[in-house]
Write an enzyme that holds these catalytic residues in place. Structure first.
Site, PDB file in Angstrom:
ATOM      1  N   ASP A   1     -35.330  -6.815  61.184  1.00 23.07           N
ATOM      2  CA  ASP A   1     -33.907  -6.467  61.134  1.00 23.07           C
ATOM      3  C   ASP A   1     -33.170  -6.879  62.409  1.00 23.07           C
ATOM      4  O   ASP A   1     -33.771  -7.023  63.481  1.00 23.07           O
ATOM      5  CB  ASP A   1     -33.737  -4.959  60.965  1.00 23.07           C
TER       6      ASP A   1
ATOM      7  N   HIS B   1     -38.177  -5.349  64.034  1.00 23.42           N
ATOM      8  CA  HIS B   1     -36.893  -5.855  64.517  1.00 23.42           C
ATOM      9  C   HIS B   1     -37.093  -7.126  65.345  1.00 23.42           C
ATOM     10  O   HIS B   1     -37.997  -7.194  66.169  1.00 23.42           O
ATOM     11  CB  HIS B   1     -36.195  -4.794  65.377  1.00 23.42           C
TER      12      HIS B   1
END
Length: 377
Positions: free
Chosen positions: A169, A315
């Site tokens: 992400d 992430h």
């Protein structure tokens, strides 16, 4: 007038960071509300220049971001800046797309600092709103179950299949996105990247590489807001503009999958997303790598939580992701040795429409056998 040298002794400067369709704008006011300098605009690609500009005002600067801006706080705090979040109740109304003005944010810091929330690096933009976030999520359980049954929401794949989907992400963000891609290419592993529109606009070459290497690109909003506090029209703009930015940057079609920032959702938000045709992807393994607990801890949390069909939340953007990069080889090698194969999110289930095939796909690493096989997505 430049930075700390341009303000009166004892004067506390307040900086507001606004965002819009073209990038960021910074306004800095002194303790009396006078502009320290004229507002300065920065494109998404120059976010690091913006952070350096703010750091130049010295340690006394109070930096204010809006609650719809969830992609800068980690990098700002890493640069030694004090960051506060301003929520809607202390600000003018937002436009359809974009935050309130940079001057308004700086003025909110000056006039209502006690009403703002000072952010903590290990809690991020959600600092102080964790209870509210939990309440939103709890309120959506029935809607989530219904939409999961309808095939429009996914938290994991088939528990009978020894497969796992790695997802990333908040990117793209150099150099970490490129380093993640390097590791994935070394092992012939596909992944799904939930990209922020602002970052996609700033670093299109990273998305082009994702497509070229056979990874799946997906939508993670334009600016990483709390979706439940947006109007229906504002949410639609966040989703649609990111669709356009990701498609343009990657040289491919608009992404089929969407992930809500923080996993924040209410029945109303889920209904709006379903109406818009968004296929929502959540997760069942979250090592909280963004808090930077150490590469060993990240790897241990993933390996301890993975089950057949797992969707792992990692992430590649939002801050320093070197620990995530360092943990990846350990995770990949262990799961391959345990008989797992890696797939994109769309590869987990036929109910989700896959991303159309890119020009080039990764090939399994030699010597890894069936565990390294890659399902086309």
């Amino acid at each position: 007038m430049n930075g700390a040298a341009g303000r009166a002794p004892g004067s506390v400067p307040y900086a507001g960071i606004a965002w819009n369709s073209t990038g960021y704008e910074v306004a800095v006011l002194d303790g009396d509300g006078r502009p320290v300098r004229s507002p300065v605009a920065f494109t998404p690609r120059r976010a690091e220049d913006m952070i350096a500009y703010l750091a130049g005002f010295g340690p006394g600067l109070v930096t204010v971001v809006e609650s719809t801006n969830g992609i800068l706080d980690g990098r700002l705090m890493a640069a030694g800046l004090t960051v506060h979040r301003a929520d809607p109740q202390v600000l003018p109304d937002r436009p359809l797309f974009g935050s309130v003005g940079a001057g308004d944010l700086a003025e909110a810091g000056r006039r209502a600092r006690a009403s703002l929330t000072r952010l903590v690096r290990t809690r991020g933009t959600q600092t102080g709103r964790e209870g509210e976030l939990e309440s939103w999520i709890s309120s959506s359980e029935h809607a989530l179950a219904r939409l999961t049954g309808a095939g429009t929401v996914l938290s994991h794949g088939d528990r009978a299949c020894r497969e796992v989907a790695l997802t990333f992400d908040d990117g793209p963000l150099p150099p970490y996105t490129g380093q993640v891609l390097d590791v994935l290419e070394r092992y012939g592993v596909p992944a799904t990247f939930f990209c922020v529109g602002m970052n996609a606009r700033g670093h299109p070459e990273e998305l082009a590489r994702m497509r070229e290497r056979g990874h799946e690109v997906a939508n993670h909003t334009w600016s990483h807001p709390f979706l439940p506090e947006l109007t229906r029209a504002q949410l639609r703009e966040q989703v649609q503009r990111t669709q356009e930015a990701v498609a343009e940057a990657s040289g491919g079609p608009a992404p089929a999958l969407f992930r809500p920032p923080y996993g924040a959702r209410t029945p109303e938000v889920l209904g709006w997303l379903a109406e818009a045709g968004s296929r929502v992807v959540l997760w069942d393994v979250a090592p909280d790598d963004w808090t930077m607990p150490g590469a060993d801890t990240i790897a241990r949390r993933i390996l301890g939580g993975v089950r057949p069909g797992s969707v792992v939340l990692l992430h590649d953007g939002g801050g320093d992701r070197s620990q995530t990069v360092a943990a990846l080889p350990v995770v990949i090698e262990r799961l391959l040795a345990d008989g797992y194969r890696f797939v994109t999110v769309s590869g987990l289930t036929p109910d989700l429409v896959p991303d159309p095939a890119p020009a080039r796909r990764p090939s399994p690493r030699a010597g890894r056998g069936a565990g390294a096989a890659i399902r086309a997505a």
